[in-house]
Design an enzyme around this catalytic site. Structure first.
Site, short mmCIF file in Angstrom:
data_model
loop_
_atom_site.label_atom_id
_atom_site.label_comp_id
_atom_site.label_asym_id
_atom_site.label_seq_id
_atom_site.Cartn_x
_atom_site.Cartn_y
_atom_site.Cartn_z
N GLY A 261 0.82 -1.20 0.00
CA GLY A 261 0.00 0.00 0.00
C GLY A 261 0.86 1.26 0.00
O GLY A 261 2.10 1.19 0.05
N GLN B 40 1.49 3.33 2.33
CA GLN B 40 2.33 3.42 3.52
C GLN B 40 2.91 2.05 3.90
O GLN B 40 3.04 1.71 5.07
CB GLN B 40 1.54 4.03 4.68
CG GLN B 40 1.20 5.49 4.46
CD GLN B 40 2.44 6.36 4.28
OE1 GLN B 40 3.46 6.14 4.91
NE2 GLN B 40 2.35 7.35 3.41
N SER B 41 3.31 1.30 2.89
CA SER B 41 3.86 -0.04 3.12
C SER B 41 5.24 0.04 3.76
O SER B 41 6.19 0.56 3.18
CB SER B 41 3.96 -0.79 1.79
OG SER B 41 4.71 -1.97 1.92
N ASN B 42 5.35 -0.52 4.97
CA ASN B 42 6.67 -0.65 5.60
C ASN B 42 7.54 -1.62 4.81
O ASN B 42 8.75 -1.41 4.67
CB ASN B 42 6.52 -1.18 7.03
CG ASN B 42 5.70 -0.26 7.90
OD1 ASN B 42 5.86 0.94 7.89
ND2 ASN B 42 4.79 -0.85 8.66
N ALA C 73 7.53 -2.29 1.55
CA ALA C 73 8.06 -1.69 0.32
C ALA C 73 9.22 -0.76 0.66
O ALA C 73 10.25 -0.76 -0.03
CB ALA C 73 6.95 -0.93 -0.41
#
Length: 332
Positions: A73, A75-77, A79
């Site tokens: 997403g 706010q993907s940690n 990624a």
């Protein structure tokens, strides 16, 4: 039988992370509450994915990968940390993210930019039908340039990545033994893709067979996670040659704390963020750990976690996601 250390990994994180007693919140809830501070893993801004990436990036290095592709997403940690890990090993990161192109790059998106990741945004409505093709297209383009590409699944949720949380159980076991403490009766953790839970289940069955693992879903329905996590746990146990058998009904998932959608703060999650910050000085985030703590508090209040129970909450990181939602948090 093998051990998690028998598999090649690179060293990325600062381990062991602290196992901290939350005395004030625990007393208010009537439980013995510890928090595993995997927000302190350090690398790339920290979080639970560092444990998985130690194994996944060792595999990438062995394969001489030049381009790493993953998804998540806004706010993907995961990624964000894949982007950091790719840069550390001289690889190009490509992130295909669920959500429309933002007007302002804040939180994890800002960090993605700082790490120099190439970003592609997919409309949320079409994401699940488009994501596989989008990542494969980036891989094909890289291969056409003569650069070997690797696609890391959402959340690093693979049997190999799950070994990171088998190691986390081993780490916590050593920490508790050094304090002459008993194993927890319950572990609570957020689950967004399933890899962390799979590793916790496999490790706990080996070392703490009486401990219950509760996954608080931040995205999907319980049945989907039960199928995915039981399969991944089985494959992880098979990697280790541990005689474990997993079925969907073995997995405890609570899916009533997602709120309106993945990636959208929930009122209960925001209340939990405020409560933990003001009781313990610990920061949670609105996408993962805030919702998971809301789940833990509610399960205690409902009696699903018994009074006086020894509980460990796994802090998976994610504080960069506080800042894009400042207005929502302050208006609550």
């Amino acid at each position: 039988m093998k051990q998690s250390n028998d598999f090649e990994r690179v060293e990325l994180g600062f381990f062991p992370t602290p196992l901290e007693r939350l005395s004030n919140l625990g007393a208010a809830l009537g439980i013995e509450l510890d928090i595993k501070r995997d927000d302190y893993t350090g690398f790339g801004g920290g979080g639970n994915k560092v444990r998985k990436l130690e194994y996944l990036m060792a595999d990438a290095c062995n394969k001489q990968v030049k381009v790493v592709i993953t998804t998540g997403g806004h706010q993907s940690n995961h990624a964000r940390m894949v982007a950091a890990a790719a840069r550390k090993f001289g690889m190009k990161p490509i992130l295909v993210l669920r959500g429309n192109q933002p007007e302002v790059y804040q939180g994890n998106l800002l960090l993605d930019k700082l790490f120099g990741a190439e970003l592609e945004f997919l409309d949320p409505e079409g994401y699940f039908t488009q994501i596989e093709g989008a990542m494969n297209a980036h891989a094909a383009t890289a291969e056409a340039r003569g650069e070997k590409a690797l696609i890391i699944p959402l959340g690093g949720a693979t049997p190999l990545g799950a070994l990171g949380y088998v190691r986390a159980i081993e780490e916590m076991d050593a920490q508790l033994k050094s304090r002459n403490q008993q194993p927890p009766q319950v572990i609570v953790a957020p689950t967004g893709s399933g890899g962390t839970l799979a590793g916790l289940y496999v490790g706990a069955r080996q070392y703490w067979p009486e401990t219950q693992i509760v996954g608080i879903s931040v995205s999907a329905k319980a049945a989907w996670f039960q199928d995915k996590i039981s399969t991944m746990a089985q494959d992880c146990a098979d990697l280790l040659e541990w005689p474990q058998q997993w079925a969907a009904e073995d997995i405890w998932i609570e899916d009533g704390f997602v709120g309106t959608a993945y990636g959208v703060p929930s009122p209960g999650g925001i209340e939990a963020i405020y409560r933990v910050a003001q009781a313990e000085g610990v920061l949670l985030d609105p996408i993962y750990t805030g919702k998971a703590m809301h789940g833990l508090i509610s399960l205690v209040e409902q009696g699903k976690i018994q009074a006086g129970a020894r509980v460990i909450f796994v802090h998976c990181g994610g504080s960069p996601a506080l800042y894009p939602f400042a207005k929502t948090l302050l208006e609550h």
